[in-house]
Design a protein around this motif. Structure first.
Motif, short mmCIF file in Angstrom:
data_model
loop_
_atom_site.label_atom_id
_atom_site.label_comp_id
_atom_site.label_asym_id
_atom_site.label_seq_id
_atom_site.Cartn_x
_atom_site.Cartn_y
_atom_site.Cartn_z
N THR A 1 -2.08 6.55 -0.49
CA THR A 1 -3.63 6.88 0.53
C THR A 1 -3.64 8.84 -0.48
O THR A 1 -4.82 8.54 0.62
N ARG B 1 2.11 8.09 -3.77
CA ARG B 1 2.73 7.46 -4.65
C ARG B 1 1.92 6.36 -5.18
O ARG B 1 0.82 6.22 -4.89
N ARG C 1 0.46 -0.89 0.29
CA ARG C 1 0.01 0.07 -0.12
C ARG C 1 0.95 0.86 0.00
O ARG C 1 1.53 1.72 0.75
N PRO C 2 1.41 1.74 -0.92
CA PRO C 2 1.87 3.14 -1.19
C PRO C 2 1.37 4.15 -0.46
O PRO C 2 0.40 4.39 -0.73
N LEU C 3 2.54 5.07 -0.06
CA LEU C 3 2.02 5.60 0.89
C LEU C 3 1.74 7.58 0.37
O LEU C 3 2.37 7.48 -0.23
N ASP C 4 0.93 8.26 0.53
CA ASP C 4 0.67 9.85 0.42
C ASP C 4 0.76 9.40 -0.89
O ASP C 4 -0.73 8.42 -1.50
N LEU D 1 -4.85 11.78 -5.50
CA LEU D 1 -4.56 10.95 -7.12
C LEU D 1 -4.94 10.35 -7.09
O LEU D 1 -5.59 9.16 -8.17
N ARG E 1 3.67 11.16 -7.50
CA ARG E 1 2.89 11.57 -8.93
C ARG E 1 3.35 12.11 -10.19
O ARG E 1 3.31 12.47 -10.63
#
Lengths: 91, 91, 91, 91, 91, 91, 91
Positions: free
Chosen positions: E46, E9, E4-7, E50, E82
Motif C-alpha cells: 500500500t 512489501r 494485498r501486501p501491507l505497507d 513504492l 522494500r
C-alpha cells in the motif's frame, strides 16, 4: 556552589530506604530486582519541557541504577536523565 | 595553537582528583564504578545550541570514560561529546 | 587524478607520529588506547554543512581507527566520516 | 537487458586489482584489512539526491564487502548502497 | 483469492535458478554467500512511493533471505520488504 | 466485553492450520522455519493510518511469533503490531 | 499521597490471576511464555496523546514484565510505559 545539570537531567538527593517508606507511604518491594528509589529534586536541567514537568523540591520515583553518583559536602546525590524518572510523588 | 572542537564536542582540561575535591566541594565517591570527573572547559565546539549552554572557563562534571585523550604542551586534555557532559558547576 | 569524497566524508593525509608532535605541539599520549591521529585535509565531501566547518588544508584531530585506508601515488591517505573528526587545529 | 537499482543503490563493475592500480594511481594497501575497491558505475538508483552526486561512468571507491554480488553475461557486478560509496575518482 | 501486501512489501514469485539464468542473462555466482534471487512481482503493497517505483509484473533482484515464504495453490511465493529489493530488471 | 488494541496493534483470531489451508488456498510450507499464520482481524487499534488499511473481519497473513497471546472465552487470540502484519488476503 | 507518572507512563494496579479470569472473561493461557497481565489504571502520565487514549479507571492488558514494581500502602502497583500497554478492555 551550585550544580546546573545539562539538558534533560536532574540532580536528585536519594532518600534513605527507611525515610522513603514512612514519609510517602511508598515501599519498594524487595522482590523487585531493580527496585526504584525515591529522592528529592535539588536542580533541574536546561531542557525547557522537563522544567515544566519537574520542579526543584519535587519528590520523585526513579530507576535504581540510573545516572551517575556524586558526593557533595559529604552527602550522596545522583545526576539522572529524564528517561530514569518514573513519577512525581505528590504528598 | 588553538583547538576548535567540531560539532557538539568540548575540549576540557580534567582537574586532578585532589583539586576537584577541595575547590568545588564535590567529591566523587570511590564506590561509584565509573565515577564522573571534573574539569575546566578550554574550547566549545561549533554547535550553536551547545555554545549557549556551556562556555569557555566553565567547570563541568563529565562521564569518566567519555571522549578522547590528547596531550598538548605536556598537559592532559580530553575532547568529549555533549552527551558526556553531566552538569555545569557554578561556584 | 582527484578524489571527491561523497557526503560527509573527508580525504585526510595522516601526519607521521613525529611530525604531529613537533609541528602542532600536540602529543597523543601512548596511554590512550585508541589515541587519535593528526592529519591534513586533502578534500572535503559534498555535504554543504561540513564544507562550512572544515576546509581543504585544515589540520584535524581524528579518531584513530576511523574510515578507510587508501594509498595514492605511494602516499597513505584515509577517507573518514564527519563523526570521526574530533577537532580542527589552528596554528 | 538493463538493471535499474532501487532507491539509493548503484550497480558497479569492480575493476580488477591490477587495473585499479595503474589506471587511477590508487593502490589499496594490502595492510588495510577491508581494503576498499575501485569500480565503474553502470547504473544509478532512483534516489534523486544520489543521482545528482554520482553518474553512470563515474569511477568510484567503495567499501570492499558492501552490497550484493551478481554476474551478468559472465561479468562480475555488485549492487551497493550509497553508504558504501566512499568517493568519486576524477581522472 | 488476492494477496494485498501491507505497507512497503511486495509479493514476489521467485524464478527457479535455471529460469533466472537463461531468461535474464543474470547468473548469480555460487561464490556469493547470500546470493540474491530473481523473481516476478505479483502484488505491490500500500506504500505509495513504492508503487511508483515497482509495478506488478516487474522482474526484480532481491536479497536471498528477505521476507517470509508462503505457498499459494501449490506455488512458492515470498512476501519481502522494500529494503530487500535490490533492483528492477528491464529486459 | 470488547478489547480495544492501543496504537498500531490489532486483535487477531488465528485460523487453525487446516482451516487456513482450505479456505484461503494458502498453504504455509513447513520448510519455512517461522512460517507466517493466517487469522481474522477482530479489532483494530487507535492508529488512524492503520485503520484505513486494515478492517475488522479482514483475513490477514502475520508473522508467526508476533505479538502476545490471550485467551478470551476459551478461544485463542493474539494482539500483534502493524510490523507483524504481512498482507491482507482478499477472497 | 498521589503518584503522577512522568511522560507516557501509567500507574496500574495489576489484578490477581483469579480476579482477571472471572471479571473480564479473559484468561491468559499458561502456554504463553510471557503472558500479559490485566490491571486497572490508577494514574496516567503527562503525555497528552496518551491521556486521550487511556483514562484513569480503564482496565488494560499489559506486557507481563513491563515497567517497575512499587508497593504503596501494602498494595502492589506497576509503573509501565505506553509501549507495554497492549489494549484497553471495555466491559
Amino acid at each position: 556552589m551550585k550544580i546546573r545539570p545539562l539538558d534533560d537531567r536532574v540532580l536528585v538527593q536519594p532518600l534513605e530506604e527507611i525515610e522513603s517508606k514512612t514519609s510517602s507511604g511508598i515501599i519498594i518491594p524487595d522482590t523487585a530486582k531493580e527496585k526504584p528509589r525515591i529522592g528529592v529534586v535539588i536542580a533541574v536541567g536546561t531542557d525547557e519541557d522537563l522544567r515544566e514537568k519537574v520542579k526543584e523540591g519535587d519528590k520523585i520515583l526513579f530507576a535504581k541504577y540510573g545516572g551517575e553518583e556524586v558526593e557533595i559536602d559529604g552527602k550522596e546525590y545522583r545526576i539522572i536523565s529524564r528517561s530514569d524518572i518514573l513519577a512525581v510523588i505528590e504528598d
